[in-house]
Design a protein around this motif. Structure first.
Motif, PDB file in Angstrom:
ATOM      1  N   ALA A  95       0.653  -1.096  -0.110  1.00 15.50           N
ATOM      2  CA  ALA A  95      -0.084  -0.101  -0.178  1.00 15.50           C
ATOM      3  C   ALA A  95       0.831   1.257   0.018  1.00 15.50           C
ATOM      4  N   CYS A  96       2.150   1.238   0.458  1.00  8.37           N
ATOM      5  CA  CYS A  96       3.067   2.352   0.294  1.00  8.37           C
ATOM      6  C   CYS A  96       2.971   2.787  -0.961  1.00  8.37           C
ATOM      7  N   PRO A  97       2.751   4.253  -1.204  1.00 12.29           N
ATOM      8  CA  PRO A  97       2.804   4.841  -2.514  1.00 12.29           C
ATOM      9  C   PRO A  97       4.148   4.985  -3.275  1.00 12.29           C
ATOM     10  N   ARG A  98       5.334   4.656  -2.469  1.00 10.12           N
ATOM     11  CA  ARG A  98       6.581   4.829  -2.847  1.00 10.12           C
ATOM     12  C   ARG A  98       7.097   3.408  -3.368  1.00 10.12           C
ATOM     13  N   PRO A  99       7.942   3.269  -4.340  1.00  3.34           N
ATOM     14  CA  PRO A  99       8.598   2.040  -4.635  1.00  3.34           C
ATOM     15  C   PRO A  99       9.600   1.551  -3.333  1.00  3.34           C
ATOM     16  N   VAL A 100       9.472   0.298  -3.176  1.00  3.07           N
ATOM     17  CA  VAL A 100      10.036  -0.350  -1.921  1.00  3.07           C
ATOM     18  C   VAL A 100      10.969  -1.344  -2.509  1.00  3.07           C
ATOM     19  N   ILE A 101      12.308  -1.119  -2.085  1.00  5.07           N
ATOM     20  CA  ILE A 101      13.339  -2.097  -2.553  1.00  5.07           C
ATOM     21  C   ILE A 101      13.835  -2.985  -1.427  1.00  5.07           C
ATOM     22  N   ALA A 102      13.874  -4.257  -1.645  1.00  2.11           N
ATOM     23  CA  ALA A 102      14.399  -5.124  -0.592  1.00  2.11           C
ATOM     24  C   ALA A 102      15.812  -5.307  -0.895  1.00  2.11           C
ATOM     25  N   ALA A 103      16.725  -4.860   0.014  1.00  2.00           N
ATOM     26  CA  ALA A 103      18.263  -5.079  -0.204  1.00  2.00           C
ATOM     27  C   ALA A 103      18.666  -6.350   0.745  1.00  2.00           C
ATOM     28  N   ASP A 120       8.396  -4.182  -4.054  1.00  2.00           N
ATOM     29  CA  ASP A 120       8.287  -3.832  -5.504  1.00  2.00           C
ATOM     30  C   ASP A 120       9.829  -4.355  -6.430  1.00  2.00           C
ATOM     31  N   PHE A 121      10.585  -4.170  -5.788  1.00  2.61           N
ATOM     32  CA  PHE A 121      12.086  -4.752  -6.337  1.00  2.61           C
ATOM     33  C   PHE A 121      12.800  -5.399  -5.209  1.00  2.61           C
ATOM     34  N   ALA A 122      13.568  -6.429  -5.507  1.00  2.00           N
ATOM     35  CA  ALA A 122      14.634  -6.875  -4.874  1.00  2.00           C
ATOM     36  C   ALA A 122      16.025  -7.182  -5.566  1.00  2.00           C
ATOM     37  N   LEU A 123      17.077  -6.591  -4.605  1.00  2.00           N
ATOM     38  CA  LEU A 123      18.418  -6.875  -5.169  1.00  2.00           C
ATOM     39  C   LEU A 123      19.119  -7.648  -3.947  1.00  2.00           C
ATOM     40  N   ALA A 124      20.046  -8.667  -4.258  1.00  2.00           N
ATOM     41  CA  ALA A 124      20.688  -9.756  -3.329  1.00  2.00           C
ATOM     42  C   ALA A 124      22.290  -9.633  -3.420  1.00  2.00           C
ATOM     43  N   THR A 125      22.760  -9.970  -2.486  1.00  2.00           N
ATOM     44  CA  THR A 125      24.077 -10.430  -2.740  1.00  2.00           C
ATOM     45  C   THR A 125      24.373 -12.011  -3.086  1.00  2.00           C
ATOM     46  N   GLU A 209       3.215   6.126  -8.232  1.00  2.00           N
ATOM     47  CA  GLU A 209       2.203   5.677  -7.509  1.00  2.00           C
ATOM     48  C   GLU A 209       0.922   5.233  -8.081  1.00  2.00           C
ATOM     49  N   ILE A 210       0.594   5.848  -9.290  1.00  2.00           N
ATOM     50  CA  ILE A 210      -0.380   5.320  -9.757  1.00  2.00           C
ATOM     51  C   ILE A 210      -0.113   4.007 -10.679  1.00  2.00           C
ATOM     52  N   THR A 211       1.155   3.836 -11.151  1.00  2.16           N
ATOM     53  CA  THR A 211       1.465   2.579 -11.524  1.00  2.16           C
ATOM     54  C   THR A 211       1.559   1.376 -10.538  1.00  2.16           C
ATOM     55  N   LYS A 212       2.070   1.619  -9.392  1.00  2.00           N
ATOM     56  CA  LYS A 212       2.233   0.701  -8.291  1.00  2.00           C
ATOM     57  C   LYS A 212       0.788   0.278  -8.047  1.00  2.00           C
ATOM     58  N   ILE A 213      -0.064   1.284  -7.644  1.00  2.00           N
ATOM     59  CA  ILE A 213      -1.375   0.942  -7.197  1.00  2.00           C
ATOM     60  C   ILE A 213      -1.931   0.039  -8.086  1.00  2.00           C
ATOM     61  N   SER A 214      -1.927   0.262  -9.558  1.00  2.00           N
ATOM     62  CA  SER A 214      -2.594  -0.553 -10.612  1.00  2.00           C
ATOM     63  C   SER A 214      -2.023  -1.599 -10.845  1.00  2.00           C
ATOM     64  N   ALA A 215      -0.707  -1.844 -10.505  1.00  2.00           N
ATOM     65  CA  ALA A 215      -0.083  -3.179 -10.408  1.00  2.00           C
ATOM     66  C   ALA A 215      -0.112  -4.013  -9.409  1.00  2.00           C
ATOM     67  N   ASN A 216      -0.827  -3.647  -8.520  1.00  5.74           N
ATOM     68  CA  ASN A 216      -1.256  -4.401  -7.258  1.00  5.74           C
ATOM     69  C   ASN A 216      -2.548  -5.358  -7.572  1.00  5.74           C
ATOM     70  N   GLN A 217      -3.007  -5.487  -8.607  1.00  7.80           N
ATOM     71  CA  GLN A 217      -4.070  -6.158  -8.902  1.00  7.80           C
ATOM     72  C   GLN A 217      -3.995  -7.508  -8.378  1.00  7.80           C
ATOM     73  N   TRP A 218      -3.041  -8.416  -8.636  1.00  8.47           N
ATOM     74  CA  TRP A 218      -2.935  -9.813  -8.332  1.00  8.47           C
ATOM     75  C   TRP A 218      -2.871  -9.666  -6.565  1.00  8.47           C
ATOM     76  N   TRP A 219      -2.142  -8.812  -6.210  1.00  4.44           N
ATOM     77  CA  TRP A 219      -1.804  -8.879  -4.631  1.00  4.44           C
ATOM     78  C   TRP A 219      -3.388  -8.420  -4.126  1.00  4.44           C
ATOM     79  N   ASN A 220      -4.062  -7.572  -4.415  1.00  3.08           N
ATOM     80  CA  ASN A 220      -5.576  -7.314  -4.080  1.00  3.08           C
ATOM     81  C   ASN A 220      -6.254  -8.704  -4.210  1.00  3.08           C
TER      82      ASN A 220
END
Length: 267
Positions: A95-103, A120-125, A209-220
């Motif tokens: 629900a956070c309107p900002r992109p969330v990156i998992a480091a 939204d995104f994930a980067l890993a070692t 934000e619009i793109t993220k909320i729209s992309a939440n279709q499957w999550w919702n």
């Protein structure tokens, strides 16, 4: 006083209009309790005026999910709160309107793996590992691992991860589409996160934000399934399999679950 007790279990910092959330319980592989889940949830909810949010773990681990300390002698009310608090946490990430990156640097296991699924995104070692633990420790990954993971990986791979509790390295997770990039070490991971953040800063916050909320279709569409799964977990609190799985985990031994009961024949 140890460094772990001297610093808060969740560190929330704002750097250059980016919110950094660090899970800071490395001695227990950054497994979180209810208060930690609440702190992270608030941080995601309050990050509306940032460019992005970065979620990371301290001390060479990402997150081992919800703390299992009390599962071998469960307090049903406390466990119910932790389960529902975990649902609020993963939903706050979406629900956070900002992109969330998992480091991710180190193990993302159980509920920690579900945090990666929610981001939204994930980067890993290179040393990072991913996987679910539910059926091995007397639980089930109903907050992403049994539903959204199917969208991300496809049904067969998702069931393999959710049901068999195997561990997967960063290159496997990259090939499967679970993460976006693999870096050699923690320093290069940090640099890569900054690079991704710089790219995000060049884009319109409103339309991101619009793109993220729209992309939440499957999550919702998965939310009803998550609530149902959570209800089943709550009903299973104190079950024989939960007690054996949690006790075996804490004792660092293989669990000895009883075989399925034979149903009586109806002639």
């Amino acid at each position: 006083m140890t460094s772990e007790t001297a610093t808060p279990p969740v560190i929330v910092e704002r750097r250059d209009e980016v919110v950094w959330i660090t899970i800071n319980r490395p001695k227990r592989l950054n497994a979180y309790d209810l208060d930690m889940a609440k702190t992270m949830t608030r941080a995601f909810e309050q990050a509306t005026d940032a460019y992005a949010v970065v979620l990371q773990g301290a001390g060479g681990a990402f997150c081992a999910g919800g703390a299992l300390d009390n599962l071998s002698d469960p307090d049903p009310a406390a466990l119910r709160e932790l389960f529902t608090g975990s649902l609020r946490l993963v939903d706050a990430i979406r629900a956070c309107p900002r992109p969330v990156i998992a480091a991710v640097d180190g193990a993302a296991a159980g509920g920690g793996n579900e945090l990666v699924i929610a981001c939204d995104f994930a980067l890993a070692t290179e040393r990072s590992t991913f996987g679910q633990t539910g059926p091995r420790v007397g639980s089930s990954p109903v907050l992403g691992g049994t539903n959204m993971l199917t969208v991300q990986l496809g049904e067969k791979r998702a069931r393999e991860m959710a049901m068999l509790c195997r561990r997967y390295n960063a290159q496997q997770a990259l090939r499967w589409g679970m993460i976006n990039e693999v870096l050699p070490d923690a320093e290069s991971l940090h640099d890569a996160v900054l690079r991704w953040v710089d790219e995000i800063k060049q884009l319109s916050p409103r339309y991101l934000e619009i793109t993220k909320i729209s992309a939440n279709q499957w999550w919702n569409q998965s939310k009803e399934n998550m609530h149902a799964g959570l209800g089943m977990l709550i009903q299973a609190i104190g079950s024989e399999d939960m007690l054996e799985g949690a006790t075996a985990f804490l004792e660092k031994r293989r669990p000895a679950f009883r075989p399925p009961r034979r149903m009586p024949r109806r002639d």
